[in-house]
Write an enzyme that holds these catalytic residues in place. Structure first.
Site, PDB file in Angstrom:
ATOM      1  N   GLY A 147       0.835  -1.195   0.000  1.00 31.53           N
ATOM      2  CA  GLY A 147       0.000   0.000   0.000  1.00 31.53           C
ATOM      3  C   GLY A 147       0.866   1.240   0.000  1.00 31.53           C
ATOM      4  O   GLY A 147       2.008   1.218   0.466  1.00 31.53           O
ATOM      5  N   GLN A 159       3.001  10.165   0.941  1.00 28.69           N
ATOM      6  CA  GLN A 159       4.301   9.499   1.077  1.00 28.69           C
ATOM      7  C   GLN A 159       5.252   9.824  -0.067  1.00 28.69           C
ATOM      8  O   GLN A 159       6.451   9.590   0.038  1.00 28.69           O
ATOM      9  CB  GLN A 159       4.123   7.972   1.184  1.00 28.69           C
ATOM     10  CG  GLN A 159       3.461   7.549   2.487  1.00 28.69           C
ATOM     11  CD  GLN A 159       3.350   6.038   2.568  1.00 28.69           C
ATOM     12  OE1 GLN A 159       2.411   5.461   2.027  1.00 28.69           O
ATOM     13  NE2 GLN A 159       4.301   5.401   3.209  1.00 28.69           N
ATOM     14  N   CYS A 209       5.692   0.230   7.406  1.00 31.02           N
ATOM     15  CA  CYS A 209       5.345   1.364   6.551  1.00 31.02           C
ATOM     16  C   CYS A 209       6.547   1.697   5.679  1.00 31.02           C
ATOM     17  O   CYS A 209       7.680   1.707   6.175  1.00 31.02           O
ATOM     18  CB  CYS A 209       4.967   2.558   7.424  1.00 31.02           C
ATOM     19  SG  CYS A 209       4.508   4.021   6.488  1.00 31.02           S
ATOM     20  N   LEU A 210       6.306   1.974   4.411  1.00 35.64           N
ATOM     21  CA  LEU A 210       7.421   2.301   3.508  1.00 35.64           C
ATOM     22  C   LEU A 210       8.121   3.597   3.923  1.00 35.64           C
ATOM     23  O   LEU A 210       9.274   3.817   3.549  1.00 35.64           O
ATOM     24  CB  LEU A 210       6.926   2.401   2.060  1.00 35.64           C
ATOM     25  CG  LEU A 210       6.436   1.079   1.443  1.00 35.64           C
ATOM     26  CD1 LEU A 210       5.908   1.315   0.032  1.00 35.64           C
ATOM     27  CD2 LEU A 210       7.544   0.034   1.426  1.00 35.64           C
ATOM     28  N   HIS A 220      -4.681   1.688   7.377  1.00 38.31           N
ATOM     29  CA  HIS A 220      -3.331   2.272   7.516  1.00 38.31           C
ATOM     30  C   HIS A 220      -3.117   3.372   6.471  1.00 38.31           C
ATOM     31  O   HIS A 220      -2.623   4.454   6.793  1.00 38.31           O
ATOM     32  CB  HIS A 220      -2.299   1.144   7.366  1.00 38.31           C
ATOM     33  CG  HIS A 220      -0.863   1.573   7.316  1.00 38.31           C
ATOM     34  ND1 HIS A 220       0.076   1.136   8.228  1.00 38.31           N
ATOM     35  CD2 HIS A 220      -0.191   2.377   6.447  1.00 38.31           C
ATOM     36  CE1 HIS A 220       1.256   1.682   7.934  1.00 38.31           C
ATOM     37  NE2 HIS A 220       1.130   2.427   6.846  1.00 38.31           N
ATOM     38  N   GLU A 221      -3.533   3.101   5.230  1.00 39.89           N
ATOM     39  CA  GLU A 221      -3.314   4.083   4.149  1.00 39.89           C
ATOM     40  C   GLU A 221      -4.229   5.307   4.310  1.00 39.89           C
ATOM     41  O   GLU A 221      -3.795   6.437   4.076  1.00 39.89           O
ATOM     42  CB  GLU A 221      -3.520   3.438   2.778  1.00 39.89           C
ATOM     43  CG  GLU A 221      -2.592   2.257   2.461  1.00 39.89           C
ATOM     44  CD  GLU A 221      -1.124   2.534   2.697  1.00 39.89           C
ATOM     45  OE1 GLU A 221      -0.680   3.696   2.580  1.00 39.89           O
ATOM     46  OE2 GLU A 221      -0.390   1.581   3.020  1.00 39.89           O
ATOM     47  N   HIS A 243      -2.814   7.774   6.629  1.00 35.05           N
ATOM     48  CA  HIS A 243      -1.787   8.639   6.026  1.00 35.05           C
ATOM     49  C   HIS A 243      -2.408   9.934   5.489  1.00 35.05           C
ATOM     50  O   HIS A 243      -1.789  10.997   5.557  1.00 35.05           O
ATOM     51  CB  HIS A 243      -1.091   7.937   4.850  1.00 35.05           C
ATOM     52  CG  HIS A 243       0.080   7.085   5.246  1.00 35.05           C
ATOM     53  ND1 HIS A 243       1.214   7.590   5.845  1.00 35.05           N
ATOM     54  CD2 HIS A 243       0.310   5.758   5.096  1.00 35.05           C
ATOM     55  CE1 HIS A 243       2.087   6.599   6.051  1.00 35.05           C
ATOM     56  NE2 HIS A 243       1.554   5.476   5.607  1.00 35.05           N
TER      57      HIS A 243
HETATM   58 NI    NI Z   1       2.447   3.594   5.676  1.00 38.92          NI
END
Ligand code: NI
Length: 174
Positions: free
Chosen positions: A45, A50, A94-95, A136-137, A140
């Site tokens: 995701g 991000q 998380c990226l 989660h996304e 963000h």
């Molecule tokens: Ni994340």
């Protein structure tokens, strides 16, 4: 085009993102770039902030392994319209916070409404990893990270590690 992913701590990861008024070709390209960036990372995701774009857009593909075909989806202006009382715990990452994982408890199932790439509204109920990922996304887009669910000590420890990683990357020009 693969876009650079912002690393925590970054003020852009703490901001509320703006809704999208309509789907334009530029936004279609943005979604394609985000999917390419997510697969390359690799991740399941990615949210627009991000990559430093402050718009309400997330992409996901939570299909695991090579048996089932991939299912890339782009969700503009996603909204949770229902959440189960039942909770589930998942070891999240998380990226924007590489190599750091922690258990987060969230509703096990959620129904989400969004604007698709075709400009039409869609609604779907997600469960399992998809439910965790979509929540989660969406967080963000509201400037919230999974570490915000942790206690202050754990959160601070992860943030310090990330500050060190960012200093190292800046020094070595990665
Ligand atoms: Ni994340």
């Amino acid at each position: 085009m693969i876009r650079p992913i912002l690393l925590h701590p970054d003020p852009r990861l703490k901001k509320l993102c703006d809704p999208v008024a309509e789907i334009t070709p530029e936004l279609g390209q943005l979604a394609a770039d985000m999917l390419q960036t997510m697969y390359a990372a690799p991740g399941i995701g990615l949210a627009a902030p991000q990559i430093g774009v402050m718009k309400r857009l997330i992409v996901m593909d939570c299909v695991k392994g090579d048996v089932d075909p991939p299912r890339p989806i782009a969700l503009f202006n996603p909204e949770i319209t229902w959440a189960s009382e039942e909770l589930s715990t998942y070891d999240e990452g998380c990226l924007s916070i590489p190599d750091q994982y922690a258990e987060v408890q969230r509703p096990a199932e959620v129904r989400v409404r969004w604007l698709g790439l075709d400009g039409k509204h869609q609604e779907e109920q997600f469960s399992g990893l998809w439910a965790t990922c979509v929540q989660h996304e969406i967080d963000h887009l509201n400037g919230k990270l999974f570490i915000d669910y942790l206690g202050p000590l754990k959160r601070q420890m992860i943030t310090r590690k990330m500050e060190k990683l960012k200093r190292e990357r800046a020094r070595f020009g990665e």
